[in-house]
Scaffold this active site. Structure first.
Site, PDB file in Angstrom:
ATOM      1  N   CYS A  54       0.817  -1.213   0.000  1.00  0.00           N
ATOM      2  CA  CYS A  54       0.000   0.000   0.000  1.00  0.00           C
ATOM      3  C   CYS A  54       0.856   1.271   0.000  1.00  0.00           C
ATOM      4  O   CYS A  54       1.690   1.460   0.888  1.00  0.00           O
ATOM      5  CB  CYS A  54      -0.888  -0.042   1.236  1.00  0.00           C
ATOM      6  SG  CYS A  54      -1.788   1.484   1.529  1.00  0.00           S
TER       7      CYS A  54
HETATM    8  N1  LIG Z   1      -6.680   7.681   3.307  1.00  0.00           N
HETATM    9  C1  LIG Z   1      -6.069   6.489   3.648  1.00  0.00           C
HETATM   10  C2  LIG Z   1      -6.181   5.472   2.521  1.00  0.00           C
HETATM   11  C3  LIG Z   1      -5.654   4.118   2.889  1.00  0.00           C
HETATM   12  C4  LIG Z   1      -6.101   3.046   1.886  1.00  0.00           C
HETATM   13  O1  LIG Z   1      -7.007   3.255   1.064  1.00  0.00           O
HETATM   14  N2  LIG Z   1      -5.443   1.875   1.936  1.00  0.00           N
HETATM   15  C5  LIG Z   1      -5.824   0.792   1.030  1.00  0.00           C
HETATM   16  C6  LIG Z   1      -4.633   0.028   0.531  1.00  0.00           C
HETATM   17  S1  LIG Z   1      -3.600   0.902  -0.564  1.00  0.00           S
HETATM   18  C7  LIG Z   1      -6.636  -0.242   1.783  1.00  0.00           C
HETATM   19  O2  LIG Z   1      -6.257  -0.661   2.862  1.00  0.00           O
HETATM   20  N3  LIG Z   1      -7.749  -0.690   1.181  1.00  0.00           N
HETATM   21  C8  LIG Z   1      -8.550  -1.739   1.712  1.00  0.00           C
HETATM   22  C9  LIG Z   1      -9.955  -1.663   1.222  1.00  0.00           C
HETATM   23  O3  LIG Z   1     -10.378  -0.644   0.686  1.00  0.00           O
HETATM   24  O4  LIG Z   1     -10.663  -2.669   1.429  1.00  0.00           O
HETATM   25  C10 LIG Z   1      -4.636   6.803   3.992  1.00  0.00           C
HETATM   26  O5  LIG Z   1      -3.978   7.567   3.260  1.00  0.00           O
HETATM   27  O6  LIG Z   1      -4.169   6.325   5.012  1.00  0.00           O
END
Ligand SMILES: N[C@@H](CCC(=O)N[C@@H](CS)C(=O)NCC(=O)O)C(=O)O
Length: 318
Positions: A54
């Protein structure tokens, strides 16, 4: 019976907007670590949960290393194969270089969210900054976690590390201005391109990505850093997207007008210098996790789940 949270955990059930565009939801846990507050700086009290895949989580890994917080804030890495239950720990998917949850033996990241708030209704994202004292999430927004790491633990690290400041007062305005267009058009722009479900939404997003890269190429021409001749959070926030660009976003997210290595010499040099000359960047980057995550987890984009072997090499030498 346990509550059905599959619409929150299963990325294949994620819905786009009515026009086919992807809109990222705001993060929910937005506390800071500060003296006299609910969350105070203490050695060993906090834990960081990340995925190497990520980009947002990788920002926090880089700043944790730069600020010398490894001993103070231990880290656990999830498996890159995000399935119907979201991010798994190594106890249920022992992918190389992933960890079991040392605190609660959670099987998935969603278990931590539901422990912190049983009524949580958002997505189960990484990174998570966790408080072992109150058994809850301090913050799950990477742009804020890096600001916490930047200053909150300064009394507990060496003077040399305390001195490092990635959002210094005199550069704040310039950094904010860069973040304001780099986030929507590049960091999140590649996702808006890749997650679009109509030709129009994709076409709009991908043009915005490359317009922003052209602008960036001019800014970085002849420079080692984006702002003020020094490493700032603007570099860190951007870098995690650029290092994934050729290996993932060109193919998987259809951002294929140009590659970074072939089309943007200044951005490319800036990216390689940080990778090869600063270990906080290289050691926070795991291409096996990165490529496996995107190509394996987004089945609606890549139904065969085949992970490409290139580009070779992942990062060219300086
Ligand atoms: N706004 C958050 C975004 C984090 C995010 O979207 N992480 C993604 C991975 S790149 C995630 O864990 N997605 C899991 C999902 O949506 O189920 C940050 O910058 O910390």
């Amino acid at each position: 019976m346990a509550k059905d949270v599959s619409s929150q955990s299963d990325i294949s059930k994620m819905k786009t907007q009515p026009d086919g565009s992807f809109k990222r939801a705001d993060s929910s846990f937005r506390n800071f670590i500060e003296p006299g507050g609910k969350f105070e700086a203490e050695k060993g009290r906090y834990h960081l949960y990340v995925s190497y895949a990520c980009p947002w989580a990788t920002r926090t890994l880089i700043v944790r290393k730069l600020k010398g917080l490894e001993e103070l804030i231990p880290v656990s890495v999830v498996s890159p194969r995000m399935g119907a239950h979201g991010w798994p720990f190594a106890s249920v998917d022992a992918f190389p270089d992933s960890d079991v949850d040392p605190l609660y033996k959670a099987e998935h990241v969603k278990d931590l969210y539901l422990k912190a708030d049983p009524d949580y209704s958002g997505r189960f994202t990484v990174p998570i900054l966790w408080d072992k004292k109150h058994h809850t999430i301090v913050n799950n927004e990477s742009s804020e976690i890096i600001r916490i790491f930047n200053t909150a633990f300064n009394d507990l690290v060496s003077a040399e590390k305390a001195k490092l400041h990635f959002y210094p007062d005199h550069l704040k305005a310039e950094i904010d201005e860069l973040n304001d267009w780099i986030y929507p058009n590049i960091n999140n722009g590649v996702y808006r391109s890749g997650f679009a479900t109509t030709q129009e939404a994709y076409g709009k997003a991908v043009v915005e990505v490359f317009d922003a890269l052209e602008k960036l190429e001019k800014i970085l021409d002849g420079k080692d850093y984006l702002v003020g001749g020094q490493l700032t959070e603007a570099d860190i926030r951007l870098w995690v997207t650029i290092i994934r660009f050729d290996p993932v976003y060109v193919g998987h997210f259809k951002c294929n007008f140009k590659t970074i290595r072939g089309g943007y010499p200044a951005i490319h040099r800036w990216m390689k210098q940080l990778y090869w000359n600063n270990d906080a960047f290289k050691s926070s980057t795991n291409f096996d996790h990165i490529k496996t995550h995107y190509y394996w987890s987004h089945k609606s984009i890549n139904p065969t789940q085949i992970v490409p072997l290139g580009p070779k090499p992942h990062v060219e030498p300086l």
